[in-house]
Design an enzyme around this catalytic site. Structure first.
Site, short mmCIF file in Angstrom:
data_model
loop_
_atom_site.label_atom_id
_atom_site.label_comp_id
_atom_site.label_asym_id
_atom_site.label_seq_id
_atom_site.Cartn_x
_atom_site.Cartn_y
_atom_site.Cartn_z
N HIS A 14 43.18 34.86 51.53
CA HIS A 14 43.08 34.85 50.07
C HIS A 14 44.01 33.77 49.52
CE1 HIS A 14 43.34 36.12 45.89
NE2 HIS A 14 42.23 36.80 46.09
N GLU A 30 45.97 33.73 47.11
CA GLU A 30 47.32 34.20 46.79
C GLU A 30 48.19 34.22 48.03
OE1 GLU A 30 46.14 37.79 44.77
OE2 GLU A 30 45.33 36.58 43.14
N LYS A 35 44.07 44.12 45.00
CA LYS A 35 45.37 43.43 45.09
C LYS A 35 46.47 44.51 45.07
CE LYS A 35 43.25 39.62 42.69
NZ LYS A 35 43.44 38.27 42.19
C1 PEP Z 1 40.25 37.84 43.78
O1 PEP Z 1 41.45 37.74 43.64
O2 PEP Z 1 39.77 37.99 44.92
C2 PEP Z 1 39.42 37.78 42.59
C3 PEP Z 1 38.17 37.44 42.75
O3 PEP Z 1 40.01 38.09 41.40
P1 PEP Z 1 39.33 38.19 39.93
O4 PEP Z 1 37.98 38.81 40.08
O5 PEP Z 1 40.27 38.99 39.12
O6 PEP Z 1 39.22 36.77 39.43
#
Ligand code: PEP
Length: 248
Positions: free
Chosen positions: A92, A94, A12
């Site tokens: 994703h 987000e 990220k």
């Molecule tokens: C992601 O954002 O792709 C993800 C899997 O995050 P996390 O492993 O921190 O839950």
């Protein structure tokens, strides 16, 4: 029989040159059978490619839905290919939630990524409200179908799908292996309904770490993991990759 598992680390908007360097050092000693892909932010892609061992894949976290031109601030798939990427994360949650990316835009990005010879990692996932309303399969299969309708299911022979329940991302509450298995199987069934020669490769993502990766990987339809937070510490990430590699 399971195919070679894949571990992808999504940094990220975290990390920097020091993480690139420590990841390169840690993964230089990685000998496992799992395919490993590291996805740092755009500015670090080129130096990550230079420093990471050749066997470690490089991925971007986003891409333009256009090939080139007057799109200030955007990055084309062909540029990511030149920077040494082999993969691009698209859709994703987000980006869907915070940047209002639509299924149509995500399908365009998928096509751009493949046209540049790269492998899209298409993320799908339901919110907690959608799960509680019993709509999980409809939501995730709908997100998959939107791309299938645009590019055809045969394109998924050169793609990866990541099931990432929104309620599990960054929360420390991973989906149970049984939930992951159920949804992965539904996604694979949906693809087979279109054409049965395409065997979808489906990763699980959402609070994966070295402690829970093994149980998830024991599920027959979990083909690997997409990892956020736990990909930000180099030695821990290497340990996680070794766990996944050891699960086959
Ligand atoms: C992601 O954002 O792709 C993800 C899997 O995050 P996390 O492993 O921190 O839950």
């Amino acid at each position: 029989m399971k195919r070679t598992p894949l571990v992808a680390g999504n940094w990220k908007m975290n990390g920097g040159q020091s993480l690139v360097a420590s990841m390169a050092t840690a993964l230089a000693e990685y000998q496992g059978v799992a395919d490993v892909v590291v996805c740092p932010p755009f500015p670090y892609l080129a130096s990550a490619r230079e420093q990471l061992p050749a066997a470690i894949g490089l991925g971007a976290q986003n891409v333009s839905d256009q090939a080139e031109g007057a799109f200030t601030g955007e990055v084309a798939a062909s540029m990511l290919a030149e920077a040494g990427c082999g993969y691009v994360i698209i859709g994703h949650s987000e980006r869907r939630a915070l940047y209002a990316e639509s299924d149509a835009q995500i399908a365009d990005k998928f096509a751009q990524v493949q046209a540049a010879g790269l492998i899209p990692v298409l993320c799908v996932g339901e919110t907690l409200a959608e799960r509680e309303a019993g709509n999980t399969d409809a939501v995730v299969c709908g997100q998959l179908q939107a791309v299938v309708d645009a590019v055809g299911v045969a394109a998924f022979a050169r793609a990866v799908v990541a099931y990432e329940p929104v309620w599990a991302i960054g929360t420390g509450e991973e989906a149970s292996p049984e939930i992951a298995q159920e949804v992965h199987a539904a996604l694979k069934r949906a693809a087979r309904k279109e054409i049965d020669t395409v065997a979808l490769r489906v990763l699980y993502g959402g609070s994966v770490n070295a402690d829970n990766a093994n149980a998830l990987m024991r599920m027959p339809d979990v083909d690997g993991v997409l990892v956020g937070g736990a990909s930000l510490e180099a030695l821990g990430f290497r340990q996680l990759c070794a766990q996944v590699a050891g699960s086959v």
